[in-house]
Design an enzyme around this catalytic site. Structure first.
Site, PDB file in Angstrom:
ATOM      1  N   ALA A   1       0.801  -1.219   0.000  1.00  8.33           N
ATOM      2  CA  ALA A   1       0.000   0.000   0.000  1.00  8.33           C
ATOM      3  C   ALA A   1       0.837   1.274   0.000  1.00  8.33           C
ATOM      4  O   ALA A   1       0.372   2.312   0.451  1.00  8.33           O
ATOM      5  CB  ALA A   1      -0.905  -0.029   1.229  1.00  8.33           C
TER       6      ALA A   1
ATOM      7  N   HIS B   1       0.216   6.821   3.975  1.00  5.50           N
ATOM      8  CA  HIS B   1       1.609   6.524   4.330  1.00  5.50           C
ATOM      9  C   HIS B   1       2.503   7.590   3.721  1.00  5.50           C
ATOM     10  O   HIS B   1       2.431   7.850   2.513  1.00  5.50           O
ATOM     11  CB  HIS B   1       2.020   5.152   3.778  1.00  5.50           C
ATOM     12  CG  HIS B   1       1.160   4.040   4.264  1.00  5.50           C
ATOM     13  ND1 HIS B   1       1.223   3.561   5.557  1.00  5.50           N
ATOM     14  CD2 HIS B   1       0.207   3.324   3.640  1.00  5.50           C
ATOM     15  CE1 HIS B   1       0.338   2.592   5.702  1.00  5.50           C
ATOM     16  NE2 HIS B   1      -0.297   2.431   4.563  1.00  5.50           N
TER      17      HIS B   1
HETATM   18  N1  LIG Z   1       1.743  -6.023   1.946  1.00  7.90           N
HETATM   19  C1  LIG Z   1       0.803  -5.122   2.241  1.00  7.90           C
HETATM   20  O1  LIG Z   1       0.911  -3.928   1.976  1.00  7.90           O
HETATM   21  C2  LIG Z   1      -0.443  -5.575   2.939  1.00  7.90           C
HETATM   22  C3  LIG Z   1      -1.547  -4.738   3.012  1.00  7.90           C
HETATM   23  C4  LIG Z   1      -2.674  -5.189   3.641  1.00  7.90           C
HETATM   24  C5  LIG Z   1      -2.702  -6.437   4.248  1.00  7.90           C
HETATM   25  N2  LIG Z   1      -1.580  -7.223   4.196  1.00  7.90           N
HETATM   26  C6  LIG Z   1      -1.528  -8.547   4.870  1.00  7.90           C
HETATM   27  O2  LIG Z   1      -2.059  -9.539   4.025  1.00  7.90           O
HETATM   28  C7  LIG Z   1      -2.626 -10.579   4.844  1.00  7.90           C
HETATM   29  C8  LIG Z   1      -4.055 -10.872   4.373  1.00  7.90           C
HETATM   30  O3  LIG Z   1      -4.858  -9.709   4.520  1.00  7.90           O
HETATM   31  P1  LIG Z   1      -6.445  -9.765   4.281  1.00  7.90           P
HETATM   32  O4  LIG Z   1      -6.920  -8.358   4.328  1.00  7.90           O
HETATM   33  O5  LIG Z   1      -6.755 -10.590   3.090  1.00  7.90           O
HETATM   34  O6  LIG Z   1      -6.912 -10.549   5.594  1.00  7.90           O
HETATM   35  P2  LIG Z   1      -8.355 -11.205   5.885  1.00  7.90           P
HETATM   36  O7  LIG Z   1      -8.530 -11.169   7.362  1.00  7.90           O
HETATM   37  O8  LIG Z   1      -9.415 -10.582   5.048  1.00  7.90           O
HETATM   38  O9  LIG Z   1      -8.189 -12.726   5.405  1.00  7.90           O
HETATM   39  C9  LIG Z   1      -7.234 -13.601   5.957  1.00  7.90           C
HETATM   40  C10 LIG Z   1      -7.683 -15.034   5.706  1.00  7.90           C
HETATM   41  O10 LIG Z   1      -6.639 -15.919   6.149  1.00  7.90           O
HETATM   42  C11 LIG Z   1      -7.271 -17.069   6.713  1.00  7.90           C
HETATM   43  N3  LIG Z   1      -6.291 -17.768   7.560  1.00  7.90           N
HETATM   44  C12 LIG Z   1      -5.802 -17.413   8.780  1.00  7.90           C
HETATM   45  N4  LIG Z   1      -4.910 -18.321   9.207  1.00  7.90           N
HETATM   46  C13 LIG Z   1      -4.814 -19.274   8.244  1.00  7.90           C
HETATM   47  C14 LIG Z   1      -4.048 -20.466   8.110  1.00  7.90           C
HETATM   48  N5  LIG Z   1      -3.213 -20.878   9.065  1.00  7.90           N
HETATM   49  N6  LIG Z   1      -4.195 -21.197   6.994  1.00  7.90           N
HETATM   50  C15 LIG Z   1      -5.071 -20.811   6.019  1.00  7.90           C
HETATM   51  N7  LIG Z   1      -5.815 -19.675   6.096  1.00  7.90           N
HETATM   52  C16 LIG Z   1      -5.691 -18.917   7.197  1.00  7.90           C
HETATM   53  C17 LIG Z   1      -8.459 -16.499   7.461  1.00  7.90           C
HETATM   54  O11 LIG Z   1      -9.435 -17.501   7.742  1.00  7.90           O
HETATM   55  C18 LIG Z   1      -8.953 -15.448   6.464  1.00  7.90           C
HETATM   56  O12 LIG Z   1      -9.890 -15.982   5.556  1.00  7.90           O
HETATM   57  C19 LIG Z   1      -2.556 -10.087   6.296  1.00  7.90           C
HETATM   58  O13 LIG Z   1      -1.415 -10.630   6.934  1.00  7.90           O
HETATM   59  C20 LIG Z   1      -2.366  -8.584   6.136  1.00  7.90           C
HETATM   60  O14 LIG Z   1      -1.663  -8.021   7.226  1.00  7.90           O
HETATM   61  C21 LIG Z   1      -0.484  -6.822   3.537  1.00  7.90           C
END
Ligand SMILES: NC(=O)c1ccc[n+]([C@@H]2O[C@H](COP(=O)([O-])OP(=O)(O)OC[C@H]3O[C@@H](n4cnc5c(N)ncnc54)[C@H](O)[C@@H]3O)[C@@H](O)[C@H]2O)c1
Length: 284
Positions: A137, A235
């Site tokens: 992001a 950010h």
């Molecule tokens: N790189 C970036 O800039 C950025 C930005 C936003 C979010 N993220 C990260 O990306 C990841 C996903 O974000 P999101 O918004 O899709 O989250 P979300 O909460 O919408 O979805 C996460 C999913 O992972 C599943 N999950 C949790 N543990 C699991 C496991 N052990 N095995 C399989 N599935 C599992 C959950 O059931 C859920 O469906 C998070 O770690 C978030 O911090 C990164």
């Protein structure tokens, strides 16, 4: 003779990389849909896995040529050449480790969590697979990567989000901060990137990505703010060194499926997959 050797369309289908998604939440679902539509010439969406199987099955049902819903991380890695990690838990490090040990390429969305697993980076260097870390992001990682070879003498990141972006955060609860009672912009945290990712693991992937792009010699100072009037996650990066100075500001639309996630992060993941498969690379 195998069917695909006679039929050019079937042959092309067989040459596509199999892509599997672990974590079918906001990011994983959107990446899976994009792979099955705009990226279908490059990848075949082969498998989906979520610890919540109902979620994985629900996603598969919305995709035209549904991928198999598998029942474990290991199963998914077996079914894919490229793995997308998009989980909101500590399993992120395990997924990346297992993928690299299997010689697969892994796109890791949970960049912040990876900083806690120092051994993953040496593992990635010697793996026959690749570790892809999207900018997520934030804008400016291209310039930071270039600037890092001349040296970055000052580096700050200020991240600001509306209160909903911090709901349920253990650090804020422990500090007794009532987010709903705040009337003006308030600094919640100021310190190192290691502490930022420890206390805000679901909010601060950007800090980790900035630190990795700037390299080991740049000291990143992170400031996290809550802004009651903000409508988006913002950010700001400031960097200084012999190259001059860099200032970037990114105002992100919040992802409709998850207020903690910025829509640009989803788009960045999709673009990283395109870049991985393409022959032309624009930008540093
Ligand atoms: N790189 C970036 O800039 C950025 C930005 C936003 C979010 N993220 C990260 O990306 C990841 C996903 O974000 P999101 O918004 O899709 O989250 P979300 O909460 O919408 O979805 C996460 C999913 O992972 C599943 N999950 C949790 N543990 C699991 C496991 N052990 N095995 C399989 N599935 C599992 C959950 O059931 C859920 O469906 C998070 O770690 C978030 O911090 C990164």
């Amino acid at each position: 003779m195998k069917k695909h050797l006679k039929n050019p369309k079937a042959l092309a289908r067989n040459l596509r990389l199999r892509l599997g998604v672990i974590g079918c939440g906001a990011i994983g679902s959107r990446i899976a849909r994009s792979v099955s539509k705009e990226l279908k010439g490059i990848f075949t969406l082969s498998a989906l896995y979520d610890i919540d199987l109902v979620r994985a099955k629900g996603l598969a049902a919305t995709i035209r040529h549904p991928a198999s819903v598998v029942s474990s991380i290991d199963d998914l890695i077996d079914h894919a050449d490229v793995i997308v990690e998009a989980v909101n838990s500590t399993a992120a490090g395990t997924i990346v480790k297992k993928s690299l040990l299997a010689g697969k390429t892994v796109l890791a969305m949970s960049v912040g969590r990876l900083l806690e697993h120092a051994t993953l980076f040496p593992l990635a260097r010697k793996s026959s697979g690749k570790l892809l870390l999207p900018s997520g992001a934030v804008a400016g990682l291209d310039a930071l990567k270039a600037a890092s070879s001349a040296g970055i003498t000052k580096l700050t990141l200020t991240s600001s989000k509306p209160p909903a972006g911090f709901s349920g955060n253990a650090y804020i609860i422990e500090k007794g901060i009532d987010l709903d009672a705040l009337k003006k912009d308030t600094i919640l945290f100021e310190g190192s990137v290691e502490d930022a990712v420890r206390y805000f693991p679901q909010n601060i992937n950007v800090a980790a990505a900035v630190a990795l792009a700037a390299g080991p010699y740049a000291v990143l100072r992170v400031r996290i703010m809550v802004s009651p009037s903000a409508r988006c996650n913002s950010h700001e990066i400031f960097a200084e060194g012999p190259f001059g100075s860099i200032t970037t500001r990114t105002d992100n639309t919040v992802c409709p499926d998850n207020p903690k996630t910025s829509y640009l992060a989803v788009l960045s993941g999709i673009q990283t997959l395109k870049g991985f498969a393409g022959n032309i690379r624009v930008g540093t």
